[in-house]
Design a protein around this motif. Structure first.
Motif, PDB file in Angstrom:
ATOM      1  N   ASN A  93      -9.573  -2.717  32.800  1.00  0.00           N
ATOM      2  CA  ASN A  93      -8.838  -3.984  32.870  1.00  0.00           C
ATOM      3  C   ASN A  93      -9.697  -5.100  32.277  1.00  0.00           C
ATOM      4  OD1 ASN A  93      -7.233  -6.168  33.420  1.00  0.00           O
ATOM      5  ND2 ASN A  93      -7.277  -5.948  35.648  1.00  0.00           N
ATOM      6  N   PRO A  94      -9.474  -5.449  31.005  1.00  0.00           N
ATOM      7  CA  PRO A  94     -10.266  -6.524  30.391  1.00  0.00           C
ATOM      8  C   PRO A  94      -9.829  -7.920  30.817  1.00  0.00           C
ATOM      9  CG  PRO A  94      -8.661  -5.704  28.829  1.00  0.00           C
ATOM     10  CD  PRO A  94      -8.508  -4.876  30.064  1.00  0.00           C
ATOM     11  N   PHE A  95      -8.757  -7.991  31.624  1.00  0.00           N
ATOM     12  CA  PHE A  95      -8.239  -9.293  32.047  1.00  0.00           C
ATOM     13  C   PHE A  95      -8.181  -9.349  33.584  1.00  0.00           C
ATOM     14  CE2 PHE A  95      -5.702  -7.781  28.318  1.00  0.00           C
ATOM     15  CZ  PHE A  95      -6.422  -8.457  27.347  1.00  0.00           C
ATOM     16  N   PRO A  96      -9.332  -9.218  34.252  1.00  0.00           N
ATOM     17  CA  PRO A  96      -9.316  -9.197  35.723  1.00  0.00           C
ATOM     18  C   PRO A  96      -8.809 -10.511  36.289  1.00  0.00           C
ATOM     19  CG  PRO A  96     -11.558  -9.459  34.911  1.00  0.00           C
ATOM     20  CD  PRO A  96     -10.715  -9.183  33.703  1.00  0.00           C
ATOM     21  N   VAL A  97      -8.114 -10.374  37.386  1.00  0.00           N
ATOM     22  CA  VAL A  97      -7.547 -11.530  38.068  1.00  0.00           C
ATOM     23  C   VAL A  97      -8.104 -11.569  39.484  1.00  0.00           C
ATOM     24  CG1 VAL A  97      -5.428 -12.603  38.918  1.00  0.00           C
ATOM     25  CG2 VAL A  97      -5.444 -11.447  36.700  1.00  0.00           C
ATOM     26  N   ALA A  98      -8.629 -12.700  39.866  1.00  0.00           N
ATOM     27  CA  ALA A  98      -9.158 -12.829  41.224  1.00  0.00           C
ATOM     28  C   ALA A  98      -8.011 -12.782  42.219  1.00  0.00           C
ATOM     29  CB  ALA A  98      -9.926 -14.142  41.361  1.00  0.00           C
ATOM     30  N   PRO A  99      -8.178 -12.055  43.318  1.00  0.00           N
ATOM     31  CA  PRO A  99      -7.102 -12.007  44.323  1.00  0.00           C
ATOM     32  C   PRO A  99      -6.736 -13.413  44.781  1.00  0.00           C
ATOM     33  CG  PRO A  99      -8.840 -10.414  44.822  1.00  0.00           C
ATOM     34  CD  PRO A  99      -9.358 -11.276  43.714  1.00  0.00           C
ATOM     35  N   PRO A 100      -5.478 -13.772  44.725  1.00  0.00           N
ATOM     36  CA  PRO A 100      -5.075 -15.119  45.147  1.00  0.00           C
ATOM     37  C   PRO A 100      -5.179 -15.269  46.663  1.00  0.00           C
ATOM     38  CG  PRO A 100      -3.147 -13.791  44.681  1.00  0.00           C
ATOM     39  CD  PRO A 100      -4.334 -12.961  44.287  1.00  0.00           C
ATOM     40  N   ALA A 101      -5.204 -16.478  47.091  1.00  0.00           N
ATOM     41  CA  ALA A 101      -5.277 -16.756  48.524  1.00  0.00           C
ATOM     42  C   ALA A 101      -3.984 -16.315  49.196  1.00  0.00           C
ATOM     43  CB  ALA A 101      -5.511 -18.251  48.746  1.00  0.00           C
ATOM     44  N   GLU A 102      -4.064 -16.060  50.486  1.00  0.00           N
ATOM     45  CA  GLU A 102      -2.877 -15.686  51.249  1.00  0.00           C
ATOM     46  C   GLU A 102      -1.833 -16.804  51.163  1.00  0.00           C
ATOM     47  OE1 GLU A 102      -2.188 -12.917  52.815  1.00  0.00           O
ATOM     48  OE2 GLU A 102      -4.110 -11.889  52.449  1.00  0.00           O
ATOM     49  N   GLN A 103      -0.631 -16.426  50.802  1.00  0.00           N
ATOM     50  CA  GLN A 103       0.461 -17.401  50.682  1.00  0.00           C
ATOM     51  C   GLN A 103       1.286 -17.362  51.966  1.00  0.00           C
ATOM     52  OE1 GLN A 103       0.617 -19.415  47.974  1.00  0.00           O
ATOM     53  NE2 GLN A 103      -1.260 -18.397  47.271  1.00  0.00           N
ATOM     54  N   THR A 104       0.654 -17.803  53.055  1.00  0.00           N
ATOM     55  CA  THR A 104       1.275 -17.658  54.369  1.00  0.00           C
ATOM     56  C   THR A 104       2.584 -18.412  54.475  1.00  0.00           C
ATOM     57  OG1 THR A 104      -0.934 -17.422  55.327  1.00  0.00           O
ATOM     58  CG2 THR A 104       0.897 -17.873  56.838  1.00  0.00           C
ATOM     59  N   GLU A 105       2.580 -19.694  54.055  1.00  0.00           N
ATOM     60  CA  GLU A 105       3.787 -20.505  54.194  1.00  0.00           C
ATOM     61  C   GLU A 105       4.920 -19.962  53.329  1.00  0.00           C
ATOM     62  OE1 GLU A 105       3.025 -24.586  53.505  1.00  0.00           O
ATOM     63  OE2 GLU A 105       1.525 -24.788  55.100  1.00  0.00           O
ATOM     64  N   VAL A 106       4.573 -19.583  52.095  1.00  0.00           N
ATOM     65  CA  VAL A 106       5.596 -19.019  51.206  1.00  0.00           C
ATOM     66  C   VAL A 106       6.144 -17.724  51.793  1.00  0.00           C
ATOM     67  CG1 VAL A 106       6.024 -18.049  48.921  1.00  0.00           C
ATOM     68  CG2 VAL A 106       4.621 -20.100  49.149  1.00  0.00           C
ATOM     69  N   ALA A 107       5.239 -16.872  52.299  1.00  0.00           N
ATOM     70  CA  ALA A 107       5.673 -15.597  52.868  1.00  0.00           C
ATOM     71  C   ALA A 107       6.609 -15.809  54.048  1.00  0.00           C
ATOM     72  CB  ALA A 107       4.456 -14.779  53.286  1.00  0.00           C
ATOM     73  N   GLN A 108       6.287 -16.756  54.915  1.00  0.00           N
ATOM     74  CA  GLN A 108       7.134 -17.002  56.076  1.00  0.00           C
ATOM     75  C   GLN A 108       8.497 -17.563  55.670  1.00  0.00           C
ATOM     76  OE1 GLN A 108       4.679 -19.543  58.494  1.00  0.00           O
ATOM     77  NE2 GLN A 108       3.525 -17.831  59.403  1.00  0.00           N
ATOM     78  N   ALA A 109       8.491 -18.460  54.679  1.00  0.00           N
ATOM     79  CA  ALA A 109       9.761 -19.037  54.227  1.00  0.00           C
ATOM     80  C   ALA A 109      10.635 -17.964  53.574  1.00  0.00           C
ATOM     81  CB  ALA A 109       9.488 -20.181  53.253  1.00  0.00           C
ATOM     82  N   THR A 110      10.028 -17.123  52.759  1.00  0.00           N
ATOM     83  CA  THR A 110      10.792 -16.047  52.118  1.00  0.00           C
ATOM     84  C   THR A 110      11.302 -15.054  53.152  1.00  0.00           C
ATOM     85  OG1 THR A 110       9.612 -16.243  50.011  1.00  0.00           O
ATOM     86  CG2 THR A 110      10.649 -14.132  50.478  1.00  0.00           C
ATOM     87  N   SER A 111      10.485 -14.773  54.173  1.00  0.00           N
ATOM     88  CA  SER A 111      10.911 -13.857  55.231  1.00  0.00           C
ATOM     89  C   SER A 111      12.131 -14.406  55.960  1.00  0.00           C
ATOM     90  CB  SER A 111       9.765 -13.617  56.211  1.00  0.00           C
ATOM     91  OG  SER A 111      10.178 -12.783  57.268  1.00  0.00           O
TER      92      SER A 111
END
Length: 682
Positions: free
Chosen positions: A372-390
């Motif tokens: 993978n020549p284009f590594p992506v740092a793991p993004p922060a937990e999207q807690t608010e987005v996850a709860q709203a989508t849930s």
């Protein structure tokens, strides 16, 4: 022990009558031609001879019989007996003419008669039983003796020649009777052997193979596979709730259901497959020359056909299916045991479904390293987005039923949106998370319910979803996915406007059409060619839809002619293929166990005749090749001026980010991985 004559076959019935009819269609024209040729050869002789009178009559009579046979107005038995009468009359007439013809030498007269004698007697034994043929032939011979005796008394025939002639006739008749009787004995014994074989190898209730025949054929297939390496599978199925059918409708109805199920399956399976009754309401199919993905597709078609077929008594009956593919050096008992275990899983999972047998293997697949020549740092937990989508999913009763699992699902896709669109706002992340959830739930439902292998049902579903995406109100009783899509349509229009939503709608329509292509292949058990797969795979992955969100979420502004530039299109193509090939490699085990045939590894394996591990390595090589082309692609991009060059550079960055981000997300999410080496289908 004397074997009785077989009964006469009814006229115009069965293959024997058809063979007899074809025989007379050859013999009768030949007889007409022969009679006319002999007549023409005799035409120059002085006086009125037998040939000049009898042969035209014989030709005319046989011609009438031939016309009656061809037109169908005369039964075959009537044609046979009419032909026999004409031949006997001609034979006896020739005998009388030879005896009474004073100028011909006695030897010559007998020779002219004797050459036709075998034909008369053989014909008798062809059209009738040995006893009847012998009686008729004896009568003809007796008439011949009377005619010959007249010749002896009149001095036209020596007694010695007459005795020789009729002694030869007796020998011919004795041989014909013996051979015909022996033939009947052989046919009777063959019938007895066939009946014994039928009783020993066919199920008396359903008429299909019984367990004994299936076990014999299982042994043959094991030996053939070990010798030639041919793939094959067993499909075991059991009628659901059959005891309830017997209890509610009686055993007579239950027996008829078994017979009807056997008849239906016999029609639906391939001509090379063997169907048999394994015991009770359990059946077994030996499917030869077929891999597990094909066998699962075939079995799903059988399941649907049975479920839709009306049955006497209960109306409709379903069955649960277990499928197992033969492994090298495996015994038939082990193969059946694994199919039975898969059938048990199908029963436990709710019945009326297909399950494939999974086994641990001594040499599991070695997953190649994907650079993978284009590594992506793991993004922060999207807690608010996850709860709203849930909460949004819960509104439409979509996703897992419990809040924890549903929030985890929503968080997975919120992180994917954040990885691919690092500058997106909370509103846009929420919109992307909702969209991804709907798309993946649609995909999961197609796989779990069999819709993904049923083109008509898939078309019905996608038509409703497209209707909702285009802004139309779903019906009150429409499914939750349609209502969720209608809500997304409104929100997408509010954010991007009508032109942008129209662009997304066109991409979604193309995506649904590509899913129909997949469904048709799955229904027919067809693994596509490499060229077709390479062309269609980015569409089935919905990557064009993702690209449409670049302009909305990442505020990327590029004119249409820039996207259409060959260098930009090539860059997009390399990025899309890299995403697809990495996803196929990572999801291979899941798709194998699910019986899917749409995976680059399986396509390469089928087309190039590779082993699974070699095909996996070839797919990894194709992935890395697309990476190299993607890295090299920016050097060939056009110079568009300062402002557009900035946007184009941003587009290149986002495409590379997408390749690296999806790869990292796939590894972390475990959505496609079942644990490398944990189990593969046999």
């Amino acid at each position: 022990m004397r074997v009785p004559d077989p009964p006469q076959v009814p006229d115009n019935s069965g293959p024997l009558s058809l063979l007899r009819r074809r025989t007379y269609l050859v013999i009768l024209p030949i007889t007409v031609v022969a009679a006319l040729v002999i007549y023409l050869l005799s035409a120059g002789q002085p006086g009125l001879t037998f040939n000049t009178v009898a042969l035209p009559a014989l030709a005319l009579g046989v011609l009438l019989l031939l016309l009656g046979l061809l037109s169908g107005r005369m039964p075959l038995r009537s044609v046979e007996h009419g032909f026999y009468v004409l031949v006997v009359a001609t034979f006896l007439g020739k005998y009388v003419a030879s005896v009474t013809h004073q100028d011909a030498p006695p030897d010559t007269a007998l020779v002219e008669v004797f050459i036709w004698t075998p034909f008369v007697y053989v014909l008798a034994f062809l059209i009738d039983t040995p006893r009847r043929a012998m009686s008729r032939s004896a009568a003809v011979s007796a008439l011949g003796i009377l005619i010959g005796s007249y010749g002896v008394l009149s001095g036209t025939m020596p007694l010695v020649r007459l005795l020789e002639f009729h002694l030869a006739q007796g020998i011919i008749l004795t041989m014909l009777y013996s051979l015909s009787s022996l033939k009947n004995q052989v046919l009777a014994l063959q019938g007895q052997v066939g009946e014994m074989h039928r009783l020993a190898h066919l199920d008396p209730l359903t008429g299909i193979s019984n367990r004994r025949q299936l076990e014999l054929q299982l042994g043959h297939e094991v030996l053939r596979s070990q010798r030639y390496g041919t793939p094959w599978c067993v499909i075991m199925f059991d009628l659901d709730d059959f005891k309830g059918i017997n209890d509610a409708h009686g055993h007579a109805v239950g027996d008829e259901v078994l017979r009807e199920a056997a008849r239906l399956m016999q029609r639906e399976i391939r001509g090379t497959d063997l169907l048999g009754r394994w015991g009770g309401e359990e059946f077994l199919i030996l499917a030869v020359q077929i891999d597990l993905p094909y066998a699962l597709a075939l079995t799903e078609r059988l399941r649907a056909a049975l479920a839709a077929h009306p049955m006497p008594g209960p109306g409709h009956v379903t069955a649960s299916f277990g499928v197992a593919a033969y492994r090298d050096s495996e015994s038939a008992e082990s193969l059946i045991s694994r199919a039975d275990a898969a059938l048990y899983l199908a029963k436990r999972a709710g019945k009326n479904r297909v399950e494939g047998a999974l086994v641990r293997v001594d040499a599991p697949l070695q997953m190649p390293e994907l650079h993978n020549p284009f590594p992506v740092a793991p993004p922060a937990e999207q807690t608010e987005v996850a709860q709203a989508t849930s909460r949004w999913l819960s509104t439409f009763e979509l996703g897992p039923q419990d809040d924890v699992s549903r929030t985890h699902l929503a968080g997975t896709f919120a992180q994917l949106a954040a990885a691919l669109h690092p500058v997106a706002t909370g509103r846009d992340l929420r919109l992307m998370a909702d969209w991804y959830c709907v798309m993946f739930l649609h995909d999961d439902r197609c796989d779990a319910s069999g819709i993904g292998k049923d083109p008509p049902r898939l078309h019905t579903l996608t038509t409703r979803l497209m209707w909702a995406l285009q802004g139309h109100q779903p019906a009150a009783d429409d499914e939750p996915l349609a209502w969720a899509m209608a809500d997304l349509s409104r929100r997408l229009r509010d954010v991007g406007g009508d032109p942008w939503l129209q662009d997304v709608t066109e991409h979604v329509s193309a995506y649904f059409r590509s899913l129909s292509w997949e469904a048709d292949n799955r229904a027919r058990g067809v693994i596509p060619t490499t060229d077709d797969y390479v062309r269609m795979r980015p569409l089935t992955a919905g990557l064009a839809i993702d690209e449409a969100f670049l302009s909305l979420v990442d505020q990327l502004r590029l004119p249409g002619h820039v996207y259409a530039h060959p260098a930009v299109r090539a860059l997009t193509q390399h990025a899309n293929r890299a995403v697809c090939w990495s996803n196929d490699i990572i999801s291979l085990e899941k798709e194998l166990q699910g019986g899917d045939v749409h995976n680059l590894v399986l396509v390469l394996r089928q087309e190039r005749g590779m082993g699974l591990q070699d095909a996996l390595e070839a797919a990894a090589a194709m992935y890395h090749q697309e990476l190299e082309r993607l890295i090299d692609a920016p050097r060939h991009l056009p110079d568009l001026g300062p402002e557009l060059n900035v946007h184009l550079a941003r587009y290149v960055q986002l495409q590379q980010l997408r390749v690296g981000g999806i790869l990292e997300w796939s590894w972390r999410s475990k959505r496609y991985q079942l644990g490398h080496g944990s189990g593969l289908p046999a």
